[in-house]
Design a protein around this motif. Sequence first.
Motif, PDB file in Angstrom:
ATOM      1  N   GLY A 358       1.081  -1.608  -0.181  1.00  0.00           N
ATOM      2  CA  GLY A 358       0.271   0.319  -0.267  1.00  0.00           C
ATOM      3  C   GLY A 358       0.700   1.575   0.014  1.00  0.00           C
ATOM      4  N   ILE A 359       0.829   2.690   0.402  1.00  0.00           N
ATOM      5  CA  ILE A 359       1.108   3.667   0.067  1.00  0.00           C
ATOM      6  C   ILE A 359       1.538   4.429   1.430  1.00  0.00           C
ATOM      7  CG2 ILE A 359       0.207   5.197  -2.385  1.00  0.00           C
ATOM      8  CD1 ILE A 359      -1.980   6.521  -0.336  1.00  0.00           C
ATOM      9  N   GLY A 360       2.071   4.897   2.011  1.00  0.00           N
ATOM     10  CA  GLY A 360       3.004   5.553   3.372  1.00  0.00           C
ATOM     11  C   GLY A 360       3.123   4.052   4.344  1.00  0.00           C
ATOM     12  N   PRO A 361       3.315   4.179   5.209  1.00  0.00           N
ATOM     13  CA  PRO A 361       4.271   3.320   6.548  1.00  0.00           C
ATOM     14  C   PRO A 361       2.970   3.055   6.332  1.00  0.00           C
ATOM     15  CG  PRO A 361       4.222   5.862   7.534  1.00  0.00           C
ATOM     16  CD  PRO A 361       3.239   6.161   6.062  1.00  0.00           C
ATOM     17  N   ILE A 362       3.410   1.532   7.544  1.00  0.00           N
ATOM     18  CA  ILE A 362       1.899   0.418   8.118  1.00  0.00           C
ATOM     19  C   ILE A 362       1.454   0.847   9.362  1.00  0.00           C
ATOM     20  CG2 ILE A 362       1.688  -1.675   8.814  1.00  0.00           C
ATOM     21  CD1 ILE A 362       3.966  -2.565   7.090  1.00  0.00           C
ATOM     22  N   TYR A 363       0.526   0.561   9.267  1.00  0.00           N
ATOM     23  CA  TYR A 363      -0.025   1.312  10.787  1.00  0.00           C
ATOM     24  C   TYR A 363      -0.824   0.010  11.327  1.00  0.00           C
ATOM     25  CZ  TYR A 363      -2.946   3.130  13.925  1.00  0.00           C
ATOM     26  OH  TYR A 363      -3.894   3.721  15.381  1.00  0.00           O
ATOM     27  N   PHE A 364      -0.242  -0.099  12.981  1.00  0.00           N
ATOM     28  CA  PHE A 364       0.028  -1.684  13.212  1.00  0.00           C
ATOM     29  C   PHE A 364      -1.380  -1.062  15.004  1.00  0.00           C
ATOM     30  CE2 PHE A 364       3.299  -4.687  12.879  1.00  0.00           C
ATOM     31  CZ  PHE A 364       3.855  -3.385  12.243  1.00  0.00           C
ATOM     32  N   ALA A 365      -1.996  -1.647  13.668  1.00  0.00           N
ATOM     33  CA  ALA A 365      -3.430  -0.876  14.586  1.00  0.00           C
ATOM     34  C   ALA A 365      -4.085  -1.851  16.023  1.00  0.00           C
ATOM     35  CB  ALA A 365      -5.074  -1.436  13.434  1.00  0.00           C
ATOM     36  N   GLY A 366      -4.321  -1.520  17.501  1.00  0.00           N
ATOM     37  CA  GLY A 366      -4.593  -1.701  18.246  1.00  0.00           C
ATOM     38  C   GLY A 366      -2.814  -2.668  18.966  1.00  0.00           C
TER      39      GLY A 366
END
Length: 416
Positions: A358-366
């Motif tokens: 995907g675009i941009g950094p990875i988000y580690f929800a939670g």
Amino acid sequence: MNRKERTKWFLDDRFGMFIHWGLYAIPARGEWVRSVEKISNEDYEKYFEEFNPSHFNPKEWARAAKAAGQKYAVLTTKHHDGFCLFDSKLTDYKATNTPAKRDLIKEYVEAFREEGLKVGFYYSIIDWHHENYPAFGDRNHPMRDNENFRKKQINFDQYLEYMHGQVRELLTNYGKIDIMWFDFSYDDMTGEKWKATELIQMIRDIQPDIIIDNRLGGNIKSSNPEIYAGDFYSPEQIVPPGGILDENGEQVPWEACITLNDNWGYHSKDKNYKSPKQVIRTLVECVSKNGNLLLNVGPDARGIIPQESLGILQEVGNWMQRNGESIYRCKAAKLPKPEWGRYTQNGNKLYAHVFDRGIGPIYFAGLKDKIKKARLLADGSELKIETPWMAEQYSDIESGAFINLEGARLPDENDT
Ligand code: FHN
């Protein structure tokens, strides 16, 4: 031993080799060739008379499975055509009576055990060769349109005695066996129609630790599964979207069986192979949903696994060498499925399997403030985390963009 204890090794191992092999490798049009082309017993006999897999070397099969990271195997001892790869005393329709003159199952068990893999037997409860198997009841029977065949008087109890007897032979004559993989119940031919309770009781008496699939027809999801429910579900050519749960919402052991091309048995014209990437993602997908993957190969008439299959297995093995800790002894994480891929978890180690950057950094929800450190499994390199974002660039799945958030305090089964 209860089901949880019996299936512990199975759920730790996660990845196995399925092997479909028999007379049908000679026509080389898949294992259903007798049914699809309505071939009579007499016409199919020519394959029996010539079967002599000169290059059969199960040690090579076992080494290919081991190198791929597969920890167990399941080989067809008898498929629907009724041909037995083992030296059964209950029939003449067996490999030891062909020009091969070999007990192929004995050699398979010895070779795979020598390589440290667990061994399983696939056994078809359907038998298109046996004189007392009901052609009229099986809409796939090769002789289903043959009036004389349909009118033939049969004694189904005699077939059941034969079938149970062969299972007894298989579980008595080849040492410890780890998996009994029955195939398949249909319509009202299920459960007690196969005298399944008696069959399972016999199996458990002979091999108490063995695990059994669910294809005798029991309802494994029931809180008090019928005795013949088996120990694991066996979804085919699919990864169940939400895993498989019982009526209380608890995970049920399951194993997805999937072909490398479009056929289980050898098909000389089937070149529609899955890529190593597709296989790896399928394996990750299974484990991320608490399941196993049983990946199929179909050796040819000489006993050789097709080169296309060997190439894929080798690629998968290269990945498993670097990333196997994110598969073995892992299960679903108690986190929502991330948009960029899948999680697998082993205790407080979380593995992030990045499929689509995907675009941009990875988000580690939670996981805000929970990540202590991140390491790329492929080479152990540090990944700097600016919680909750993954600031670092990283490579894509081909080079194993898998992160071990070791030490993070992660949601697990003890969390409320
Ligand atoms: O008819 C068989 C088929 O040939 C193959 O053995 C698969 C493997 O799970 N089982 C049956 C189809 O469900």
